[in-house]
Design an enzyme around this catalytic site. Sequence first.
Site, PDB file in Angstrom:
ATOM      1  N   LYS A 196       0.838  -1.190   0.000  1.00  0.00           N
ATOM      2  CA  LYS A 196       0.000   0.000   0.000  1.00  0.00           C
ATOM      3  C   LYS A 196       0.873   1.240   0.000  1.00  0.00           C
ATOM      4  CE  LYS A 196      -2.345   3.401   2.283  1.00  0.00           C
ATOM      5  NZ  LYS A 196      -1.872   4.484   1.335  1.00  0.00           N
ATOM      6  N   GLU A 212      10.024   2.551  10.482  1.00  0.00           N
ATOM      7  CA  GLU A 212      11.045   3.589  10.313  1.00  0.00           C
ATOM      8  C   GLU A 212      10.314   4.916  10.249  1.00  0.00           C
ATOM      9  OE1 GLU A 212      14.161   1.511  11.128  1.00  0.00           O
ATOM     10  OE2 GLU A 212      14.156   3.657  10.744  1.00  0.00           O
ATOM     11  N   CYS A 245      13.659  11.783   5.673  1.00  0.00           N
ATOM     12  CA  CYS A 245      13.721  11.496   7.105  1.00  0.00           C
ATOM     13  C   CYS A 245      15.142  11.718   7.603  1.00  0.00           C
ATOM     14  CB  CYS A 245      13.309  10.070   7.363  1.00  0.00           C
ATOM     15  SG  CYS A 245      14.231   8.960   6.342  1.00  0.00           S
ATOM     16  N   GLU A 266       9.678  17.554  13.827  1.00  0.00           N
ATOM     17  CA  GLU A 266      10.087  17.309  12.445  1.00  0.00           C
ATOM     18  C   GLU A 266       9.243  18.181  11.517  1.00  0.00           C
ATOM     19  OE1 GLU A 266       8.863  13.669  10.396  1.00  0.00           O
ATOM     20  OE2 GLU A 266      10.968  13.420   9.882  1.00  0.00           O
TER      21      GLU A 266
HETATM   22  N1  LIG Z   1      12.444   6.949   9.042  1.00  0.00           N
HETATM   23  C1  LIG Z   1      12.388   6.853   7.733  1.00  0.00           C
HETATM   24  O1  LIG Z   1      13.082   6.061   7.102  1.00  0.00           O
HETATM   25  C2  LIG Z   1      11.423   7.718   6.989  1.00  0.00           C
HETATM   26  C3  LIG Z   1      10.420   8.408   7.633  1.00  0.00           C
HETATM   27  N2  LIG Z   1       9.546   9.164   6.911  1.00  0.00           N
HETATM   28  C4  LIG Z   1       8.543   9.923   7.615  1.00  0.00           C
HETATM   29  O2  LIG Z   1       7.286   9.901   6.903  1.00  0.00           O
HETATM   30  C5  LIG Z   1       6.628  11.144   7.104  1.00  0.00           C
HETATM   31  C6  LIG Z   1       6.218  11.738   5.783  1.00  0.00           C
HETATM   32  O3  LIG Z   1       5.644  10.738   4.959  1.00  0.00           O
HETATM   33  P1  LIG Z   1       4.071  10.546   4.975  1.00  0.00           P
HETATM   34  O4  LIG Z   1       3.681   9.653   3.846  1.00  0.00           O
HETATM   35  O5  LIG Z   1       3.379  11.850   5.126  1.00  0.00           O
HETATM   36  O6  LIG Z   1       3.878   9.739   6.329  1.00  0.00           O
HETATM   37  P2  LIG Z   1       2.489   9.183   6.897  1.00  0.00           P
HETATM   38  O7  LIG Z   1       2.825   8.530   8.159  1.00  0.00           O
HETATM   39  O8  LIG Z   1       1.413  10.194   6.885  1.00  0.00           O
HETATM   40  O9  LIG Z   1       2.044   8.054   5.815  1.00  0.00           O
HETATM   41  C7  LIG Z   1       2.895   6.975   5.579  1.00  0.00           C
HETATM   42  C8  LIG Z   1       2.034   5.834   5.045  1.00  0.00           C
HETATM   43  O10 LIG Z   1       1.154   5.398   6.054  1.00  0.00           O
HETATM   44  C9  LIG Z   1      -0.187   5.399   5.577  1.00  0.00           C
HETATM   45  N3  LIG Z   1      -1.111   5.659   6.685  1.00  0.00           N
HETATM   46  C10 LIG Z   1      -1.679   6.835   7.044  1.00  0.00           C
HETATM   47  N4  LIG Z   1      -2.487   6.656   8.112  1.00  0.00           N
HETATM   48  C11 LIG Z   1      -2.430   5.334   8.428  1.00  0.00           C
HETATM   49  C12 LIG Z   1      -3.029   4.513   9.436  1.00  0.00           C
HETATM   50  N5  LIG Z   1      -3.863   5.027  10.345  1.00  0.00           N
HETATM   51  N6  LIG Z   1      -2.723   3.181   9.462  1.00  0.00           N
HETATM   52  C13 LIG Z   1      -1.877   2.642   8.543  1.00  0.00           C
HETATM   53  N7  LIG Z   1      -1.288   3.367   7.554  1.00  0.00           N
HETATM   54  C14 LIG Z   1      -1.559   4.697   7.510  1.00  0.00           C
HETATM   55  C15 LIG Z   1      -0.175   6.493   4.535  1.00  0.00           C
HETATM   56  O11 LIG Z   1      -1.279   6.351   3.676  1.00  0.00           O
HETATM   57  P3  LIG Z   1      -1.926   7.698   3.024  1.00  0.00           P
HETATM   58  O12 LIG Z   1      -1.025   8.161   1.984  1.00  0.00           O
HETATM   59  O13 LIG Z   1      -3.217   7.215   2.469  1.00  0.00           O
HETATM   60  O14 LIG Z   1      -2.091   8.682   4.134  1.00  0.00           O
HETATM   61  C16 LIG Z   1       1.160   6.238   3.859  1.00  0.00           C
HETATM   62  O15 LIG Z   1       1.065   5.172   2.957  1.00  0.00           O
HETATM   63  C17 LIG Z   1       7.601  12.022   7.842  1.00  0.00           C
HETATM   64  O16 LIG Z   1       7.297  11.993   9.214  1.00  0.00           O
HETATM   65  C18 LIG Z   1       8.960  11.347   7.662  1.00  0.00           C
HETATM   66  O17 LIG Z   1       9.825  11.546   8.716  1.00  0.00           O
HETATM   67  C19 LIG Z   1       9.593   9.303   5.560  1.00  0.00           C
HETATM   68  C20 LIG Z   1      10.606   8.628   4.891  1.00  0.00           C
HETATM   69  C21 LIG Z   1      11.586   7.834   5.558  1.00  0.00           C
HETATM   70  C1  LIG Z   2      13.712   6.783   4.046  1.00  0.00           C
HETATM   71  C2  LIG Z   2      14.706   7.851   3.961  1.00  0.00           C
HETATM   72  C3  LIG Z   2      15.735   7.514   2.983  1.00  0.00           C
HETATM   73  C4  LIG Z   2      16.906   8.362   3.128  1.00  0.00           C
HETATM   74  C5  LIG Z   2      17.703   8.257   1.946  1.00  0.00           C
HETATM   75  C6  LIG Z   2      18.888   9.154   1.977  1.00  0.00           C
HETATM   76  O1  LIG Z   2      19.214   9.718   3.025  1.00  0.00           O
HETATM   77  O2  LIG Z   2      19.463   9.231   0.930  1.00  0.00           O
END
Ligand SMILES: NC(=O)C1=CN([C@@H]2O[C@H](COP(=O)(O)OP(=O)(O)OC[C@H]3O[C@@H](n4cnc5c(N)ncnc54)[C@H](OP(=O)(O)O)[C@@H]3O)[C@@H](O)[C@H]2O)C=CC1
Ligand SMILES: CCCCCC(=O)O
Length: 481
Positions: A178, A253, A287, A384
């Site tokens: 998803k 993550e 992130c 963040e």
């Molecule tokens: N630590 C890491 O490696 C990384 C962390 N991030 C973090 O992700 C965030 C930004 O990405 P973003 O997509 O907005 O993150 P979200 O947490 O909003 O969404 C991530 C995924 O979770 C889904 N989701 C939303 N609500 C739920 C729920 N209640 N139950 C299960 N799944 C759900 C979303 O679907 P939908 O799109 O439909 O809302 C999407 O597919 C930032 O906080 C960033 O730090 C991003 C990349 C890497």
């Molecule tokens: C999920 C986040 C990926 C980080 C990839 C990068 O730092 O290049």
Amino acid sequence: MTITVEQTYNNHINGVWKTDSEEKKPSINPAHPREVVGYYTMSESATLHEAVEAAAAAKREWRKMAEPARGDILYKAAAVLEARVEEIAETMTKEMGKTLPEAKGETMRGVQILRYYAGEGMRQNGDVIPSTDKDALMFTNRTPLGVVGVITPWNFPVAIPVWKIAPALVYGNTVVFKPAQEAAVTAAKVVECLAEAGLPEGVLNFVTGSGSVIGRGLAEHPDVNGITFTGSEQVGRGIGQAALARGAKYQLEMGGKNPVIVTEDADLDAAVDAVISGGLKSTGQKCTATSRVIVQSGVYEGFKEKLLTKVKDIKVGDGMNKDSWMGPCASEKQFRSVTSYIETGKQEGAALLCGGETMPEEGYYVTPAVFDNVDPDMTIAREEIFGPVLALMKVETLEEAIETANDTEYGLSASIFTNNIQESLSFMDDIEAGLVRINAESAGVELQAPFGGMKNSSSHSREQGEAAKEFFTSIKTVLVK
Ligand SMILES: NC(=O)C1=CN([C@@H]2O[C@H](COP(=O)(O)OP(=O)(O)OC[C@H]3O[C@@H](n4cnc5c(N)ncnc54)[C@H](OP(=O)(O)O)[C@@H]3O)[C@@H](O)[C@H]2O)C=CC1
Ligand SMILES: CCCCCC(=O)O
């Protein structure tokens, strides 16, 4: 709203691209919000259930397939994805705003990840361990979890799905994937490449829709044996609790508030370039992005001047335009979040030295913002932002710098710029982060090395490289007499 067939991206279940009557939703271009990149399905729970059942039905045969044969399919998928790099990178840029060069680089990273895990199909997956019984043979063997739910964010729409799906598949799991809604079209094209490579029916299933329905449904589904999630801390916690409640394995993550320390022994030009690249590439939507810049007082003014000169030169624009260095925020939601944090920073007394301008009539653009005199307890130092915002913080000593860097609920990535070996060793030893970078930007992780954070950045497993095996398999200890 007239939906053309070629613009509609359907779910992929049991080897079939499903045409259905469920609601379609447009994925729009953040650089031109009136432009529709494509339409995806807002699937209902019944569709998710159908996908999970297809994955469950396929798992035994897929598990029994020779691991090298599973790897061969990933090699084919890599070739298909590589042949479509230009098209998929363009889709990524138009769907979530990342500049085209970055999108191409990320898509090629997906190709390399597929090849890395294809090779895993030929590598050992157990150890022989001496038994105390001289007539016995004892060894370990790894077995897949079964059905794995993959839930991904919008900021790395190729790399993150691939670095979860590729190891899941090669180690013998079937998958229900998803993607984030803001990256649904890009995700569909990645699935097209994997499907074209010849995965058997039901091995990889793709369901788009809202996180609260499809994502949550995956976390709660009794036939889903493992969940791998990347996204916000808030959502991740909910997924982890739902998985734990039913004994499923989960991997989270999540966010980061990544610091860069600049000491009086630093190469200031190198530090400036790394802060700009690490903090502002991808519009700061990584992130691992730099958000806090902790500078020793002796070089604070010199560093600040050099940084501002270069930040003010950054060209913000449509990621498809070759002159653009930084694209728009990925969505209206992200744009509003970033501009709100910039207002909060000003209200709480931080000095906005440059940036923060918007051009809402054109797209979700925010010019890169640099705040001065940021206190550790200000909102922009603690939360963040996930946007092009840098917070400058002044310290006197290295000890104070590391203490400030660790003063966060997160622990994903951290950098230091110094030519003093003792300072590097102290930083490496004392910093609370999963990714420790010396004279290198906080972003730019490599696919063959363990990736993940500490504290609230992660559920404390690691992704990528050989580390992925620990999540996507269970170990059996076997004794034969
Ligand atoms: N630590 C890491 O490696 C990384 C962390 N991030 C973090 O992700 C965030 C930004 O990405 P973003 O997509 O907005 O993150 P979200 O947490 O909003 O969404 C991530 C995924 O979770 C889904 N989701 C939303 N609500 C739920 C729920 N209640 N139950 C299960 N799944 C759900 C979303 O679907 P939908 O799109 O439909 O809302 C999407 O597919 C930032 O906080 C960033 O730090 C991003 C990349 C890497
Ligand atoms: C999920 C986040 C990926 C980080 C990839 C990068 O730092 O290049």
